[in-house]
Design a protein around this motif. Structure first.
Motif, short mmCIF file in Angstrom:
data_model
loop_
_atom_site.label_atom_id
_atom_site.label_comp_id
_atom_site.label_asym_id
_atom_site.label_seq_id
_atom_site.Cartn_x
_atom_site.Cartn_y
_atom_site.Cartn_z
N GLY A 129 43.56 31.90 34.65
CA GLY A 129 45.00 31.81 34.90
C GLY A 129 45.57 33.13 35.38
N LEU A 130 45.25 34.23 34.69
CA LEU A 130 45.75 35.54 35.09
C LEU A 130 45.16 35.98 36.42
CD1 LEU A 130 47.46 38.02 34.45
CD2 LEU A 130 45.51 38.96 33.21
N ILE A 131 43.88 35.71 36.65
CA ILE A 131 43.25 36.09 37.92
C ILE A 131 43.94 35.38 39.08
CG2 ILE A 131 41.11 36.00 39.24
CD1 ILE A 131 39.58 36.20 36.58
N THR A 132 44.23 34.10 38.92
CA THR A 132 44.93 33.34 39.97
C THR A 132 46.34 33.88 40.19
OG1 THR A 132 43.67 31.36 39.39
CG2 THR A 132 45.68 31.05 40.69
N THR A 133 47.01 34.26 39.12
CA THR A 133 48.37 34.81 39.24
C THR A 133 48.35 36.13 40.01
OG1 THR A 133 49.04 33.76 37.17
CG2 THR A 133 50.37 35.61 37.94
N MET A 134 47.40 37.00 39.74
CA MET A 134 47.30 38.26 40.47
C MET A 134 47.03 38.03 41.95
SD MET A 134 47.83 40.88 38.44
CE MET A 134 47.00 42.29 39.18
N ARG A 135 46.21 37.04 42.26
CA ARG A 135 45.92 36.75 43.67
C ARG A 135 47.16 36.26 44.40
NH1 ARG A 135 40.14 33.51 42.94
NH2 ARG A 135 38.83 35.38 42.62
N LYS A 136 48.05 35.57 43.71
CA LYS A 136 49.26 35.05 44.36
C LYS A 136 50.30 36.13 44.63
CE LYS A 136 48.91 30.30 42.67
NZ LYS A 136 49.53 29.22 41.86
N LEU A 137 50.04 37.38 44.23
CA LEU A 137 50.94 38.48 44.59
C LEU A 137 50.87 38.80 46.07
CD1 LEU A 137 50.54 41.03 41.64
CD2 LEU A 137 52.52 39.59 42.17
N ALA A 188 48.84 40.71 47.60
CA ALA A 188 48.57 42.14 47.75
C ALA A 188 47.07 42.36 47.69
CB ALA A 188 49.26 42.94 46.65
N PRO A 189 46.54 43.38 48.37
CA PRO A 189 45.11 43.69 48.26
C PRO A 189 44.73 43.98 46.81
CG PRO A 189 46.10 44.89 50.08
CD PRO A 189 47.23 44.27 49.33
N LEU A 190 43.61 43.43 46.37
CA LEU A 190 43.16 43.57 44.99
C LEU A 190 41.82 44.27 44.91
CD1 LEU A 190 43.97 39.97 43.61
CD2 LEU A 190 45.41 42.01 43.51
N ASP A 191 41.68 45.10 43.89
CA ASP A 191 40.40 45.73 43.56
C ASP A 191 39.94 45.16 42.21
OD1 ASP A 191 40.56 47.26 45.82
OD2 ASP A 191 41.42 49.01 44.80
N TYR A 192 38.64 44.86 42.13
CA TYR A 192 38.06 44.32 40.89
C TYR A 192 37.05 45.31 40.34
CZ TYR A 192 40.02 39.90 42.59
OH TYR A 192 40.86 38.92 43.05
N GLN A 193 37.15 45.56 39.05
CA GLN A 193 36.21 46.48 38.40
C GLN A 193 35.87 45.93 37.01
OE1 GLN A 193 37.64 50.48 38.10
NE2 GLN A 193 35.70 51.29 37.31
N THR A 237 34.91 43.78 30.40
CA THR A 237 36.34 43.66 30.65
C THR A 237 36.59 43.76 32.14
OG1 THR A 237 36.87 44.65 28.52
CG2 THR A 237 38.60 44.66 30.18
N LEU A 238 37.44 42.90 32.67
CA LEU A 238 37.77 42.88 34.09
C LEU A 238 39.10 43.58 34.31
CD1 LEU A 238 37.27 41.87 37.00
CD2 LEU A 238 38.46 39.75 36.35
N VAL A 239 39.12 44.58 35.20
CA VAL A 239 40.34 45.30 35.56
C VAL A 239 40.68 44.94 37.01
CG1 VAL A 239 41.47 47.53 35.80
CG2 VAL A 239 39.79 47.17 33.98
N ILE A 240 41.83 44.33 37.22
CA ILE A 240 42.29 43.92 38.55
C ILE A 240 43.44 44.84 38.95
CG2 ILE A 240 43.08 42.01 39.98
CD1 ILE A 240 42.12 40.11 37.84
N THR A 241 43.28 45.56 40.05
CA THR A 241 44.30 46.49 40.54
C THR A 241 44.91 45.94 41.81
OG1 THR A 241 43.12 48.37 39.59
CG2 THR A 241 44.79 48.85 41.25
#
Length: 479
Positions: A435-443, A445-450, A455-459
């Motif tokens: 749910g949170l991953i999909t919400t970040m994608r709907k911004l 904006a370019p995303l970085d995954y680490q 633990t997943l950090v989405i920037t």
């Protein structure tokens, strides 16, 4: 600089007799020339006086002939015709003399207006730079730097000085030719006696009056306690800001090179780090003034809110939350499932309630709450300042999930971060939190995954998503 047309020797001599190339007046005439000019004026005055006597005599003679002579009217008409003819001839002669003849001795010589100094393609484009250097605290040290700038066609747009115990730090905004590189600009300042030189490209947004800028930041801090870290970052540029709870009594206030420490009355310690540029006592005084203003005003959150209407018809309100909302937030925690709390707080469910005191404190960031018409909080969004970025997190009550509340809060917090000058936000979650991953994608904006230890950090880089983000509030705080 060579002109495309060259003057002949005669033309150059004539111009030199009038004015020089720099527009200076011609040299004073000699004594013989002055005597000749005085003699010419006396002769002209004598001729004019004789003409007056002759005119009077002629008028007297004509009057006697007209009055006493038998042909008086004829003589009068003939005199009028002769006078008219003489006037017409004089007018024609004067115009011809003015257009074609040389200027008289008493006519002022035409002034030489300097023309263009070269074709437009010889003007070099410029670039803005921010330059900071330490100079000795002695007369003429600043003048030497300014002279060095002038010799290389570097224009000083603005300047401020930071006094030190054994010198001064001078900071310039300059407009320099593009051919002058950063290394060349630093070498130029070094030859003028400057040391500890720092240069950085600037733009028009940096050309702000410093007192005006500080007052604007103080106003933002006065309206919202969450603005203090943002104000400090905007005041000092690129710097990392950390707040250590309970560490204020273990470290004194002051500046230590690239580190500035600011204890606050709550017992916390605010530490600023700027690796590329050391802090000055003047900058510490400005930061201390903002901290004292924040302390004097105490906890405060602006009363801003927006209406949110769901497709199902439910009317909700999005607003800022503070410590006064802790009871309603705890009630929402108790209505959430353990899995929902675990995905949000990444730890034991029993510890979830302990985080609210920190999250609802406006000094650490901004918390948004979605509230129903009966006052129940059904979703929380947290925007927490962290160094030069910010962490975002969302918690939505189970019964209200999949209705767009999380996306609305995330877009609102991204817009608030951009308003504060923060261009990157990150979310810490687990790879199973789709749910949170999909919400970040709907911004959008370019995303970085680490991935770090499970633990997943989405920037998200928000600069490219500006047009996709909403206005956070219908009215500005304090408006």
């Amino acid at each position: 600089m060579e002109h495309p047309e060259k003057l002949t020797t005669t033309e150059q001599t004539g111009q030199a007799g009038q004015t020089g190339r720099t527009g200076t007046p011609p040299p004073a005439p000699s004594r013989a020339r002055r005597r000749g000019a005085r003699g010419h004026r006396w002769r002209r005055d004598s001729v004019e006086l004789a003409a007056v006597f002759l005119s009077v005599t002629t008028a007297d003679l004509v009057a006697k002939i007209v009055v006493d002579g038998p042909d008086g009217p004829v003589v009068l008409a003939a005199s009028a015709a002769a006078l008219l003819a003489t006037a017409l001839f004089h007018t024609w002669w004067s115009q011809r003399h003015q257009l074609h003849g040389p200027p008289g001795p008493d006519d002022p010589a035409p002034s030489a207006t300097p023309g263009p100094q070269g074709p437009l393609d010889e003007f070099e484009p410029t670039a803005l730079w921010r330059v900071r250097t330490t100079v000795p605290d002695s007369p003429g040290s600043l003048a030497r730097v300014c002279t060095a700038f002038a010799e290389r066609q570097v224009n000083i747009v603005s300047m401020q000085s930071h006094p030190l115990p054994s010198g001064a730090v001078d900071e310039f905004f300059v407009r320099a030719p593009r051919s002058l590189t950063r290394a060349g600009l630093a070498a130029l300042v070094a030859t003028a006696g400057g040391h500890d030189i720092w240069t950085d490209p600037a733009d028009a947004h940096d050309l702000v009056d410093v007192p005006t800028h500080v007052l604007a930041l103080a106003t933002r801090t006065a309206l919202d306690a969450a603005e203090l870290p943002v104000a400090l970052r905007q005041l000092f540029g690129q710097c990392a800001i950390r707040q250590y709870p309970g560490a204020g009594g273990r470290s004194g206030a002051g500046v230590d090179g690239h580190v500035m420490r600011l204890p606050v009355p709550s017992g916390d310690l605010i530490e600023l780090t700027r690796p590329h540029l050391p802090f000055t006592p003047t900058e510490f005084a400005r930061a201390q003034a903002l901290v004292e203003l924040d302390t004097l005003l105490g906890p405060r959150v602006p009363d801003v809110r927006a209406r949110l209407t769901l497709p199902a018809g439910a009317d909700l309100t999005v607003r800022r939350a503070d410590t006064g909302d802790k009871e309603a937030a705890l009630a929402m925690h108790h209505r959430c499932s353990p899995d929902t709390l675990r995905k949000r707080y990444h730890g034991p469910v029993r510890d979830a309630d302990r985080y609210l005191d920190h999250l609802l404190d406006a000094r650490h960031g901004q918390t948004l709450a979605v509230e129903t018409s009966d006052g129940r909080i059904v979703a929380l969004g947290h925007l927490m300042w962290d160094d030069d970025g910010a962490e975002v997190a969302v918690l939505v009550e189970d019964a209200w999930q999949r209705r767009g509340l999380g996306l609305d809060l995330m877009r609102r917090m991204a817009a608030l971060a951009l308003e504060a000058g923060v261009e990157t936000v990150y979310a810490v979650t687990q790879s199973s939190n789709t749910g949170l991953i999909t919400t970040m994608r709907k911004l959008a904006a370019p995303l970085d995954y680490q991935v770090e230890e499970g633990t997943l950090v989405i920037t998200a880089h928000l600069a490219e998503a500006t047009e996709e983000l909403p206005v956070p509030w219908p009215t500005r705080p304090g408006g």
